[in-house]
Design a protein around this motif. Structure first.
Motif, PDB file in Angstrom:
ATOM      1  N   LEU A 296       0.835  -1.202   0.000  1.00 50.51           N
ATOM      2  CA  LEU A 296       0.000   0.000   0.000  1.00 50.51           C
ATOM      3  C   LEU A 296       0.867   1.247   0.000  1.00 50.51           C
ATOM      4  O   LEU A 296       1.917   1.280   0.636  1.00 50.51           O
ATOM      5  CB  LEU A 296      -0.896   0.039   1.250  1.00 50.51           C
ATOM      6  CG  LEU A 296      -1.794  -1.154   1.550  1.00 50.51           C
ATOM      7  CD1 LEU A 296      -2.650  -0.857   2.782  1.00 50.51           C
ATOM      8  CD2 LEU A 296      -2.675  -1.508   0.360  1.00 50.51           C
TER       9      LEU A 296
ATOM     10  N   GLY B  20      -2.201  -1.424  -3.444  1.00 55.33           N
ATOM     11  CA  GLY B  20      -3.330  -0.641  -2.951  1.00 55.33           C
ATOM     12  C   GLY B  20      -2.851   0.679  -2.397  1.00 55.33           C
ATOM     13  O   GLY B  20      -1.709   1.096  -2.619  1.00 55.33           O
ATOM     14  N   VAL B  21      -3.723   1.342  -1.649  1.00 54.06           N
ATOM     15  CA  VAL B  21      -3.417   2.657  -1.100  1.00 54.06           C
ATOM     16  C   VAL B  21      -3.912   2.729   0.342  1.00 54.06           C
ATOM     17  O   VAL B  21      -4.566   1.821   0.842  1.00 54.06           O
ATOM     18  CB  VAL B  21      -4.064   3.776  -1.937  1.00 54.06           C
ATOM     19  CG1 VAL B  21      -3.528   3.778  -3.358  1.00 54.06           C
ATOM     20  CG2 VAL B  21      -5.590   3.644  -1.933  1.00 54.06           C
TER      21      VAL B  21
ATOM     22  N   MET C  47      -7.702   7.829  -5.853  1.00 58.41           N
ATOM     23  CA  MET C  47      -7.586   6.462  -6.372  1.00 58.41           C
ATOM     24  C   MET C  47      -7.828   6.433  -7.874  1.00 58.41           C
ATOM     25  O   MET C  47      -7.120   5.736  -8.618  1.00 58.41           O
ATOM     26  CB  MET C  47      -8.561   5.536  -5.650  1.00 58.41           C
ATOM     27  CG  MET C  47      -8.092   5.117  -4.268  1.00 58.41           C
ATOM     28  SD  MET C  47      -9.170   3.871  -3.512  1.00 58.41           S
ATOM     29  CE  MET C  47     -10.560   4.892  -3.055  1.00 58.41           C
TER      30      MET C  47
ATOM     31  N   GLN D 208      -5.306   4.990 -10.535  1.00 55.99           N
ATOM     32  CA  GLN D 208      -5.794   3.825 -11.276  1.00 55.99           C
ATOM     33  C   GLN D 208      -5.739   4.038 -12.790  1.00 55.99           C
ATOM     34  O   GLN D 208      -5.512   3.096 -13.555  1.00 55.99           O
ATOM     35  CB  GLN D 208      -7.231   3.512 -10.849  1.00 55.99           C
ATOM     36  CG  GLN D 208      -7.808   2.236 -11.452  1.00 55.99           C
ATOM     37  CD  GLN D 208      -7.075   0.992 -11.009  1.00 55.99           C
ATOM     38  OE1 GLN D 208      -7.148   0.589  -9.869  1.00 55.99           O
ATOM     39  NE2 GLN D 208      -6.331   0.378 -11.917  1.00 55.99           N
TER      40      GLN D 208
ATOM     41  N   LEU E 273      -6.250  -1.467  -8.182  1.00 55.51           N
ATOM     42  CA  LEU E 273      -5.894  -1.300  -6.786  1.00 55.51           C
ATOM     43  C   LEU E 273      -6.821  -2.193  -5.972  1.00 55.51           C
ATOM     44  O   LEU E 273      -8.028  -2.232  -6.227  1.00 55.51           O
ATOM     45  CB  LEU E 273      -6.064   0.164  -6.365  1.00 55.51           C
ATOM     46  CG  LEU E 273      -5.135   1.173  -7.054  1.00 55.51           C
ATOM     47  CD1 LEU E 273      -5.605   2.595  -6.761  1.00 55.51           C
ATOM     48  CD2 LEU E 273      -3.692   0.987  -6.606  1.00 55.51           C
TER      49      LEU E 273
ATOM     50  N   ASN F  56      -7.838  -0.027   0.218  1.00 54.36           N
ATOM     51  CA  ASN F  56      -7.674   1.334   0.707  1.00 54.36           C
ATOM     52  C   ASN F  56      -7.859   1.282   2.218  1.00 54.36           C
ATOM     53  O   ASN F  56      -8.924   0.886   2.704  1.00 54.36           O
ATOM     54  CB  ASN F  56      -8.694   2.280   0.083  1.00 54.36           C
ATOM     55  CG  ASN F  56      -8.456   3.740   0.460  1.00 54.36           C
ATOM     56  OD1 ASN F  56      -7.406   4.105   0.977  1.00 54.36           O
ATOM     57  ND2 ASN F  56      -9.438   4.582   0.184  1.00 54.36           N
TER      58      ASN F  56
ATOM     59  N   VAL G  72     -12.561  -2.623  -4.272  1.00 54.06           N
ATOM     60  CA  VAL G  72     -11.400  -2.215  -3.498  1.00 54.06           C
ATOM     61  C   VAL G  72     -11.687  -2.555  -2.033  1.00 54.06           C
ATOM     62  O   VAL G  72     -12.686  -2.105  -1.479  1.00 54.06           O
ATOM     63  CB  VAL G  72     -11.128  -0.702  -3.636  1.00 54.06           C
ATOM     64  CG1 VAL G  72      -9.970  -0.278  -2.735  1.00 54.06           C
ATOM     65  CG2 VAL G  72     -10.834  -0.347  -5.089  1.00 54.06           C
TER      66      VAL G  72
END
Length: 325
Positions: free
Chosen positions: A132, A162-163, A171, A175, A182, A185, A226
């Protein structure tokens, strides 16, 4: 409560709860890792597995890298664990190097690549299951992020990306440059941190002006599969035994309600607090931050708790300290 979560749709067989490892390593200091620190990590891992938790969340900065280091010692002593667990870590925060300086963020390609090499070295593994980006970097270049992710994927160093702490718009921006989705989150969500819910019920109301949660983020994550992960889901233990001295009346009332529901359902207070998140249809995955075995076990009971709609709303309105609009 065995509801499928979004990570499963991306081939990641993660548990409903994850264990956050920020508390490992002996604290935010430069002291060397000790045998006691490693023993603590072993006990936390064992408790997590006993509680049905197979996903472990790290970050390169946690206790200045010592959290990953001690976890790496656990894996070194018990290499068979690697095939049983999901490893996630985060990068992108650069800690202040001197007093008076500020932390900063860095999503440059070189920083991401170097950070992952450090993470893998400390953990003693060849691959992360999920990486992330830790907090939004105002200077981020999506194409540069995509290049870094591509190199890490091609080298077999990271499976999925991911984030953390990002809005739907942020995002979408990232993306647009990526070849693959992703998958997660990580956001602060809890029975105490309620902006994620208030942003829904306060649409078209003046009260919504005071909400900081970015509108549409939960909906975007649900639409795009996500995984929403909740950090600090236990709200620092305020509703499950921490001191309430000086706490607001709504916090005290909520703690009393949590205790009442736990007694009625024959479960732990931690389980009630986490069940509040699990009841939401977004399939939220709480990342519990405790490393105390007894609290990890208590938290694991959340997956067996069913909250009615009435109980869920009672928890929500009690914690927010006011009725629904």
């Amino acid at each position: 409560m065995s509801r499928s979560i979004s990570l499963h749709k991306h081939g990641i067989n993660a548990s409903r709860l994850a264990l956050g490892c920020m508390g490992l390593g002996g604290g935010w200091n430069r002291n060397p890792v000790t045998a006691a620190n490693v023993k603590e990590a072993h006990e936390a891992v064992d408790a997590a597995l006993e509680a049905g938790i197979n996903m472990f969340d790290h970050a390169d900065i946690y206790t200045f890298g010592k959290a990953e280091q001690v976890f790496g010692e656990v894996l070194k002593e018990r290499p068979e664990l690697r095939d049983r667990i999901i490893l996630q870590s985060k990068c992108g925060i650069v800690l202040a190097q001197a007093e008076g300086q500020s932390n900063r963020f860095d999503f440059s390609k070189d920083h991401i690549l170097n950070s992952v090499d450090g993470i893998l070295s400390r953990l003693g593994v060849g691959q992360l299951d999920v990486l992330l980006l830790h907090r939004p970097d105002p200077l981020m270049e999506p194409d540069e992020i995509a290049e870094a992710f591509g190199k890490l994927k091609q080298a077999g160093k990271v499976k999925r990306f991911g984030v953390s702490n990002m809005s739907a718009a942020q995002m979408r921006l990232i993306q647009a440059s990526l070849d693959e989705p992703l998958v997660a989150n990580q956001l602060e969500l809890s029975l105490l941190k309620l902006d994620w819910l208030d942003s829904v019920v306060h649409v078209n109301q003046d009260a919504g002006k005071q909400v900081s949660y970015p509108e549409g983020t939960t909906e975007y994550c649900r639409l795009e599969n996500v995984q929403i992960q909740a950090w600090s889901p236990l709200a620092r233990g305020l509703f499950s035994g921490a001191s309430l001295e000086g706490a607001a009346s709504n916090v005290k009332d909520t703690a009393a309600l949590v205790a009442k529901l736990a007694e009625e359902k024959g479960t732990s207070r931690e389980a009630i607090v986490l069940a509040f998140l699990l009841r939401h249809p977004a399939g939220i995955q709480p990342v519990i931050g405790t490393v105390k075995p007894e609290r990890i076990i208590a938290s694991g009971k959340a997956t067996d708790v069913e909250l009615s709609r009435e109980e869920w709303y009672l928890l929500y309105t009690t914690s927010r300290g006011r009725k629904m609009p």
